[in-house]
Design an enzyme around this catalytic site. Sequence first.
Site, PDB file in Angstrom:
ATOM      1  N   LYS A  43     -19.288   3.279   4.804  1.00  0.00           N
ATOM      2  CA  LYS A  43     -19.263   2.575   6.147  1.00  0.00           C
ATOM      3  C   LYS A  43     -18.434   3.381   7.122  1.00  0.00           C
ATOM      4  O   LYS A  43     -18.987   3.461   8.459  1.00  0.00           O
ATOM      5  CB  LYS A  43     -18.454   1.407   5.835  1.00  0.00           C
ATOM      6  N   ASN A  44     -17.207   3.929   6.791  1.00  0.00           N
ATOM      7  CA  ASN A  44     -16.472   4.585   7.861  1.00  0.00           C
ATOM      8  C   ASN A  44     -17.013   5.998   8.294  1.00  0.00           C
ATOM      9  O   ASN A  44     -16.609   6.319   9.126  1.00  0.00           O
ATOM     10  CB  ASN A  44     -15.116   4.833   7.289  1.00  0.00           C
ATOM     11  N   ARG A  53     -14.352  -2.486  15.474  1.00  0.00           N
ATOM     12  CA  ARG A  53     -13.557  -1.419  15.734  1.00  0.00           C
ATOM     13  C   ARG A  53     -13.901  -0.069  16.166  1.00  0.00           C
ATOM     14  O   ARG A  53     -13.645   0.714  17.029  1.00  0.00           O
ATOM     15  CB  ARG A  53     -12.590  -1.177  14.581  1.00  0.00           C
ATOM     16  N   CYS A  97     -11.120  -5.470  12.354  1.00  0.00           N
ATOM     17  CA  CYS A  97     -10.091  -6.167  11.439  1.00  0.00           C
ATOM     18  C   CYS A  97      -8.928  -6.374  12.165  1.00  0.00           C
ATOM     19  O   CYS A  97      -8.552  -5.419  12.873  1.00  0.00           O
ATOM     20  CB  CYS A  97     -10.132  -5.547  10.067  1.00  0.00           C
ATOM     21  N   ARG A 124      -3.270  -2.058  16.325  1.00  0.00           N
ATOM     22  CA  ARG A 124      -4.151  -1.020  16.329  1.00  0.00           C
ATOM     23  C   ARG A 124      -4.371  -0.090  17.623  1.00  0.00           C
ATOM     24  O   ARG A 124      -5.522  -0.318  18.276  1.00  0.00           O
ATOM     25  CB  ARG A 124      -5.508  -1.371  15.544  1.00  0.00           C
ATOM     26  N   PRO A 125      -3.415   0.572  18.196  1.00  0.00           N
ATOM     27  CA  PRO A 125      -3.515   1.126  19.286  1.00  0.00           C
ATOM     28  C   PRO A 125      -4.564   2.310  19.323  1.00  0.00           C
ATOM     29  O   PRO A 125      -4.824   2.834  18.182  1.00  0.00           O
ATOM     30  CB  PRO A 125      -2.254   1.748  19.748  1.00  0.00           C
ATOM     31  N   ILE A 126      -5.004   2.845  20.471  1.00  0.00           N
ATOM     32  CA  ILE A 126      -5.911   3.850  20.715  1.00  0.00           C
ATOM     33  C   ILE A 126      -5.363   5.019  21.549  1.00  0.00           C
ATOM     34  O   ILE A 126      -6.070   5.824  22.160  1.00  0.00           O
ATOM     35  CB  ILE A 126      -7.440   3.194  21.040  1.00  0.00           C
ATOM     36  N   ASP A 127      -4.028   4.988  21.823  1.00  0.00           N
ATOM     37  CA  ASP A 127      -3.254   5.972  22.642  1.00  0.00           C
ATOM     38  C   ASP A 127      -3.585   7.517  22.206  1.00  0.00           C
ATOM     39  O   ASP A 127      -3.912   8.073  23.182  1.00  0.00           O
ATOM     40  CB  ASP A 127      -1.756   5.505  22.654  1.00  0.00           C
ATOM     41  N   GLN A 128      -3.905   7.757  21.138  1.00  0.00           N
ATOM     42  CA  GLN A 128      -4.061   8.967  20.700  1.00  0.00           C
ATOM     43  C   GLN A 128      -5.514   9.553  20.990  1.00  0.00           C
ATOM     44  O   GLN A 128      -5.714  10.711  21.343  1.00  0.00           O
ATOM     45  CB  GLN A 128      -3.803   9.269  19.157  1.00  0.00           C
ATOM     46  N   ASP A 185      -7.156   1.037   2.545  1.00  0.00           N
ATOM     47  CA  ASP A 185      -8.235   0.104   2.520  1.00  0.00           C
ATOM     48  C   ASP A 185      -8.329  -0.325   1.080  1.00  0.00           C
ATOM     49  O   ASP A 185      -9.258  -1.022   0.801  1.00  0.00           O
ATOM     50  CB  ASP A 185      -9.387   0.919   3.076  1.00  0.00           C
ATOM     51  N   ILE A 226       0.486   2.396   6.512  1.00  0.00           N
ATOM     52  CA  ILE A 226      -0.363   2.748   7.595  1.00  0.00           C
ATOM     53  C   ILE A 226      -0.333   1.350   8.348  1.00  0.00           C
ATOM     54  O   ILE A 226      -0.284   1.499   9.738  1.00  0.00           O
ATOM     55  CB  ILE A 226      -1.764   3.090   6.924  1.00  0.00           C
ATOM     56  N   ARG A 248     -19.620  -6.876   6.985  1.00  0.00           N
ATOM     57  CA  ARG A 248     -19.278  -5.624   7.756  1.00  0.00           C
ATOM     58  C   ARG A 248     -19.231  -4.204   6.675  1.00  0.00           C
ATOM     59  O   ARG A 248     -19.154  -3.255   7.356  1.00  0.00           O
ATOM     60  CB  ARG A 248     -18.048  -5.745   8.439  1.00  0.00           C
TER      61      ARG A 248
HETATM   62  N1  EPU Z   1      -2.822   4.522  15.295  1.00  0.00           N
HETATM   63  C1  EPU Z   1      -1.894   4.763  16.615  1.00  0.00           C
HETATM   64  N2  EPU Z   1      -2.582   5.263  17.702  1.00  0.00           N
HETATM   65  C2  EPU Z   1      -3.836   5.641  17.782  1.00  0.00           C
HETATM   66  C3  EPU Z   1      -4.348   5.478  16.629  1.00  0.00           C
HETATM   67  C4  EPU Z   1      -3.908   4.928  15.391  1.00  0.00           C
HETATM   68  O1  EPU Z   1      -0.830   4.573  16.544  1.00  0.00           O
HETATM   69  O2  EPU Z   1      -4.186   5.991  18.840  1.00  0.00           O
HETATM   70  C5  EPU Z   1      -2.193   4.319  14.289  1.00  0.00           C
HETATM   71  C6  EPU Z   1      -2.716   2.975  13.576  1.00  0.00           C
HETATM   72  O3  EPU Z   1      -2.056   1.957  14.322  1.00  0.00           O
HETATM   73  C7  EPU Z   1      -2.485   3.022  12.214  1.00  0.00           C
HETATM   74  C8  EPU Z   1      -2.484   4.780  11.984  1.00  0.00           C
HETATM   75  O4  EPU Z   1      -2.300   5.489  13.054  1.00  0.00           O
HETATM   76  O5  EPU Z   1      -1.131   2.753  12.036  1.00  0.00           O
HETATM   77  C9  EPU Z   1      -3.836   5.163  11.135  1.00  0.00           C
HETATM   78  O6  EPU Z   1      -4.848   4.610  12.044  1.00  0.00           O
HETATM   79  P1  EPU Z   1      -6.292   5.228  12.311  1.00  0.00           P
HETATM   80  O7  EPU Z   1      -6.522   5.573  13.579  1.00  0.00           O
HETATM   81  O8  EPU Z   1      -6.234   6.333  11.099  1.00  0.00           O
HETATM   82  O9  EPU Z   1      -7.209   4.120  11.809  1.00  0.00           O
HETATM   83  P2  EPU Z   1      -8.669   3.918  12.293  1.00  0.00           P
HETATM   84  O10 EPU Z   1      -9.554   5.296  12.607  1.00  0.00           O
HETATM   85  O11 EPU Z   1      -8.792   3.107  13.384  1.00  0.00           O
HETATM   86  C10 EPU Z   1      -9.827   4.094   9.982  1.00  0.00           C
HETATM   87  C11 EPU Z   1     -10.923   3.179   9.224  1.00  0.00           C
HETATM   88  C12 EPU Z   1      -9.933   1.834   8.735  1.00  0.00           C
HETATM   89  C13 EPU Z   1      -8.774   2.591   7.872  1.00  0.00           C
HETATM   90  C14 EPU Z   1      -7.994   3.547   8.760  1.00  0.00           C
HETATM   91  C15 EPU Z   1      -6.906   4.483   7.770  1.00  0.00           C
HETATM   92  C16 EPU Z   1     -12.843   3.201  10.456  1.00  0.00           C
HETATM   93  C17 EPU Z   1     -13.762   2.592  11.485  1.00  0.00           C
HETATM   94  N3  EPU Z   1     -11.946   2.564  10.208  1.00  0.00           N
HETATM   95  O12 EPU Z   1      -9.321   3.215  11.158  1.00  0.00           O
HETATM   96  O13 EPU Z   1     -10.832   1.329   7.907  1.00  0.00           O
HETATM   97  O14 EPU Z   1      -7.955   1.615   7.357  1.00  0.00           O
HETATM   98  O15 EPU Z   1      -8.681   4.737   9.300  1.00  0.00           O
HETATM   99  O16 EPU Z   1      -7.283   5.012   6.905  1.00  0.00           O
HETATM  100  O17 EPU Z   1     -13.023   4.611   9.939  1.00  0.00           O
HETATM  101  C18 EPU Z   1     -11.572  -0.443   6.634  1.00  0.00           C
HETATM  102  O18 EPU Z   1     -12.524   0.185   6.343  1.00  0.00           O
HETATM  103  O19 EPU Z   1     -11.317  -1.701   6.254  1.00  0.00           O
HETATM  104  C19 EPU Z   1     -10.803  -0.208   7.715  1.00  0.00           C
HETATM  105  C20 EPU Z   1      -9.842  -0.956   8.434  1.00  0.00           C
END
Ligand code: EPU
Length: 429
Positions: free
Chosen positions: A22-23, A93, A117, A122-126, A305, A327, A397
């Site tokens: 999925k991811n 997401r 979810c 779950r910020p996207i600042d990075q 996960d 995380i 999903r």
């Molecule tokens: N984070 C920030 N700023 C950012 C991005 C992330 O502070 O700009 C923080 C998050 O809040 C979190 C950590 O960094 O604490 C890691 O987040 P990451 O960005 O790695 O997560 P993601 O890319 O949004 C993916 C998977 C998630 C999985 C996480 C961690 C996808 C679509 N989603 O999310 O999968 O939990 O990586 O491995 O790839 C799931 O499959 O159930 C799921 C939620």
Amino acid sequence: MEKLKIAGGYPLKGTVRISGAKNSAVALIPATILAESPVTIEGLPDISDVEILKDLLEEIGGKVELSNDFDMTVDPSTMISMPLPNGKVKKLRASYYLMGAMLGRFKKAVIGLPGGCHLGPRPIDQHIKGFEALGAQVTNEQGAIYLRADELRGARIYLDVVSVGATINIMLAAVRAKGRTIIENAAKEPEIIDVATLLTNMGAKIKGAGTDVIRIDGVDTLHGCRHTIIPDRIEAGTYMILGAAMGEGVLIDNVIPQHLESLIAKLREMGVTIETGDDQVFVSSSEKLKAVDIKTLVYPGFPTDLQQPFTTLLTKAAGSSVVTDTIYGARFKHIDELRRMNANIKVEGRSAIISGPVKLQGAKVKASDLRAGASLFIAGLMAEGITEVTGLDHIDRGYSQLVEKLNGLGATVWREALTKEEVEQLKNT
Ligand code: EPU
């Protein structure tokens, strides 16, 4: 609207074949936007996130075909940079990958803030920091992100937080930028290597995916190709946990065992029998499971996960186990539901403390997010009596052909339409 009904307490045996990840899928599909000719992705999972992304690519003018059920061919040549501020983007997401891909191809995009979810903030600042470093102007206007650039130029980007999404999104935006981009403190998850492999097959120049420094030399155009997706390590891990809980010999087929080393180590520590082959893992439960502690970490650490499904398994282990999620510190919405099923679990800060063994009892429970859903269907299969799980939109999903796969292992699981009263009740909770 439907619920999942499970007649629990019976041992499971047989083979289950794992679907595409999925991811990876949710990043590979947007990545096709970057090409100028058709891209085929083979082996996608049959999940709602894939359906939604297919619709979104069609909304921006792409021609998308599904063949052999799970192969998707995208012709991106007719796509335009249509704004996607609302609607379907809010349902998942990973719609944030449309930002990187559309910025990379069209130098502009308007994408609604992503859904997905609810696991706490779950910020996207990075992601945004990366786009800005490449030369984009990024603004947030009424819940949509506006991205514009005259041109994208390679840059050195250090991620303050190790993020899967930001690493992939910056790769997507950078592959057609001018010059070299270096992502430092990049995430190392297998899905990142999968996306880098697709982009490389499309003509991109990427080195270091799977390490914490990724170097990308921008190219002017990308072309079509064929790519086979990697197997879903989280789906595989979910079935391994199920095998550890109820298995009298469960063979998980189409898996890369190296992707699951942290889970395999923990299951062995609990006393579960595990044998690994090239692309298979055999799991068998034991009468006496030992309590263990886990701490979720970025790859190759224990995946967040699998934290929720693993917590369910620990209710069967003798002693006290501590599960800490570093995380997502608030990923514990499944705990109240597990308690309804007789689990003995306390939450303290970022940790859940599980005391076992207990015999779970069937109950009516609600999945609040995807992996909470997994923890509940596993609990239902472990429990005595009938369990009813609502919130199936979350489970759909991420778990391809769930009912068929579970019943193939000898489970008794079926879907039933919700009554009007149940729909009303759900709206009020
Ligand atoms: N984070 C920030 N700023 C950012 C991005 C992330 O502070 O700009 C923080 C998050 O809040 C979190 C950590 O960094 O604490 C890691 O987040 P990451 O960005 O790695 O997560 P993601 O890319 O949004 C993916 C998977 C998630 C999985 C996480 C961690 C996808 C679509 N989603 O999310 O999968 O939990 O990586 O491995 O790839 C799931 O499959 O159930 C799921 C939620």
